[in-house]
Design an enzyme around this catalytic site. Structure first.
Site, mmCIF file in Angstrom:
data_model
loop_
_atom_site.group_PDB
_atom_site.id
_atom_site.type_symbol
_atom_site.label_atom_id
_atom_site.label_comp_id
_atom_site.label_asym_id
_atom_site.label_seq_id
_atom_site.Cartn_x
_atom_site.Cartn_y
_atom_site.Cartn_z
ATOM 1 N N VAL A 37 10.749 36.747 -11.776
ATOM 2 C CA VAL A 37 10.810 35.406 -12.502
ATOM 3 C C VAL A 37 9.841 35.619 -13.633
ATOM 4 C CG1 VAL A 37 9.902 32.937 -12.383
ATOM 5 C CG2 VAL A 37 11.365 34.086 -10.600
ATOM 6 N N ASN A 38 8.592 36.322 -13.267
ATOM 7 C CA ASN A 38 7.542 36.476 -14.319
ATOM 8 C C ASN A 38 8.261 37.294 -15.477
ATOM 9 O OD1 ASN A 38 5.755 35.060 -12.946
ATOM 10 N ND2 ASN A 38 4.904 36.811 -11.839
ATOM 11 N N TYR A 104 4.042 31.817 2.411
ATOM 12 C CA TYR A 104 4.932 31.331 3.347
ATOM 13 C C TYR A 104 6.171 31.528 2.924
ATOM 14 C CZ TYR A 104 0.371 29.265 5.041
ATOM 15 O OH TYR A 104 -0.885 29.186 5.221
ATOM 16 N N ASN A 165 5.608 47.763 -7.222
ATOM 17 C CA ASN A 165 5.219 46.573 -6.896
ATOM 18 C C ASN A 165 4.898 46.538 -5.249
ATOM 19 O OD1 ASN A 165 4.098 43.934 -7.832
ATOM 20 N ND2 ASN A 165 6.025 43.823 -8.979
ATOM 21 N N ARG A 167 3.645 46.021 -1.664
ATOM 22 C CA ARG A 167 3.022 44.809 -1.115
ATOM 23 C C ARG A 167 2.587 45.111 0.543
ATOM 24 N NH1 ARG A 167 2.287 43.732 -5.625
ATOM 25 N NH2 ARG A 167 2.636 41.847 -6.749
ATOM 26 N N GLY A 221 -4.749 49.970 -15.120
ATOM 27 C CA GLY A 221 -5.690 48.933 -15.143
ATOM 28 C C GLY A 221 -6.474 48.749 -16.538
ATOM 29 N N LYS A 223 -8.069 51.274 -17.883
ATOM 30 C CA LYS A 223 -7.939 52.337 -18.532
ATOM 31 C C LYS A 223 -6.656 52.387 -19.337
ATOM 32 C CE LYS A 223 -8.564 54.605 -14.635
ATOM 33 N NZ LYS A 223 -8.565 55.345 -13.609
ATOM 34 N N GLY A 224 -5.806 51.628 -19.395
ATOM 35 C CA GLY A 224 -4.472 51.427 -20.051
ATOM 36 C C GLY A 224 -3.388 51.822 -19.266
ATOM 37 N N ASP A 251 3.592 42.323 -13.898
ATOM 38 C CA ASP A 251 4.955 42.093 -14.558
ATOM 39 C C ASP A 251 4.873 41.843 -15.896
ATOM 40 O OD1 ASP A 251 5.299 41.861 -11.673
ATOM 41 O OD2 ASP A 251 4.628 39.726 -11.650
#
Length: 309
Positions: A37-38, A104, A165, A167, A221, A223-224, A251
């Site tokens: 969605v993002n 949830y 991604n 998790r 991050g 650092k690019g 995202d």
């Protein structure tokens, strides 16, 4: 005609206004989110024609998600309200910068995506199908859906973009690696972070060897980022911002890179756009609230040479 299609589980986020344990909070802000969605919202704001495939429950949160996506201009031809509930998560930020997420979502309407969830001819003429590693982690059906959607995209000459991604609350490193091994032959553009590379493969170098794709983008991050394309490594510098809410920044980064690819920009400028979008979202509250519109880009990039022509 659509240029990008994304597919996955929409979520609604509840976020406290200040750091501290959730147990002491009385007011929570409500945001629409979910990785795909993002990406869809960020692309739509840039003027990319994007469609989203997904399910939400027949509840008020599902109505909220649908209203947001329609308002952002995302095509919802294959978006459905279905029996069940819409996935929810709560974010907690502690004073020293640590954060936790409480999901949830197990058994949600969005986690029930399965092969045949949309008419694959929806992909005709599309430049990219974008998926993330979150969807296949949700259920065996969603895992099969991800592989099916990739196969249908390849049949139609559509490039497949996959953001790892990872998790760890959803599946183990072994399960994630197993899926990636099956999926990678059909992936044209792969996104992953240094942290994901180390969690899944022990070292970044090992991950890059294992995750071979025509185009690999490593998010680093502050650092690019690096992009590995045609046997060369292209580096992109990060934008210095004060991170307010980092959720959704990855995202937005992927959306920026995809937009640059759709527009035919050189890899260097795709990285620049990706880093800009990631920084913009990290500097704002909410999963995608900080994603800029295309008319904002020249202003945001004014401090450096802009690519807008």
């Amino acid at each position: 005609m659509l240029e990008v299609v994304t597919a996955g589980e929409p979520l609604v986020a509840l976020v406290p206004q200040e750091p501290g344990h959730l147990r002491g909070k009385r007011l929570l802000e409500v945001y629409v989110g979910g990785a795909e969605v993002n990406v869809a919202v960020a692309l739509a704001r840039l003027g990319v024609k994007v469609g989203f495939v997904g399910r939400v429950g027949e509840d008020e949160l599902g109505a909220m998600v649908e209203e947001r996506l329609r308002a952002e201009g995302v095509d919802l031809t294959h978006f459905r309200r279905a029996p069940g509930f819409t996935g929810l998560y709560l974010r907690e930020y502690l004073p020293l910068g640590q954060g936790r997420v409480f999901y949830y979502r197990k058994g949600s309407a969005g986690s029930a995506l399965a092969p045949g969830a949309f008419d694959p001819d929806y992909l005709e003429g599309v430049r990219f199908l974008h998926l993330s590693g979150i969807t296949p982690a949700l259920s065996p059906e969603a895992r099969a859906f991800s592989l099916w959607a990739m196969e249908e995209a390849k049949r139609r000459g559509v490039r497949v973009s996959l953001d790892v991604n990872y998790r760890q609350t959803l599946w183990s490193p072994e399960e994630a690696r197993g899926f990636l091994e099956r999926a990678l032959p059909g992936v044209d553009l792969l996104f992953l972070s240094e942290e994901e590379a180390e969690l899944l493969f022990g070292r970044v170098e090992e991950a890059l060897r294992a995750l071979s794709a025509p185009e690999v983008v490593l998010k680093r991050g502050a650092k690019g980022a690096w992009a590995f394309v045609d046997g060369r490594r292209v580096e992109g510098s990060a934008f210095a911002v004060e991170a307010v809410d980092p959720v959704g920044a990855g995202d937005a980064f992927a959306a920026g890179y995809l937009a640059g690819a759709v527009w035919g920009l050189p890899v260097e400028e795709r990285l620049r756009l990706a880093n800009l979008l990631g920084a913009s979202v990290a500097a704002s509250r909410g999963d995608h609230e900080g994603a800029p519109y295309r008319e904002d880009l020249e202003v945001l990039l004014k401090a450096t040479q802009t690519f807008m022509r």
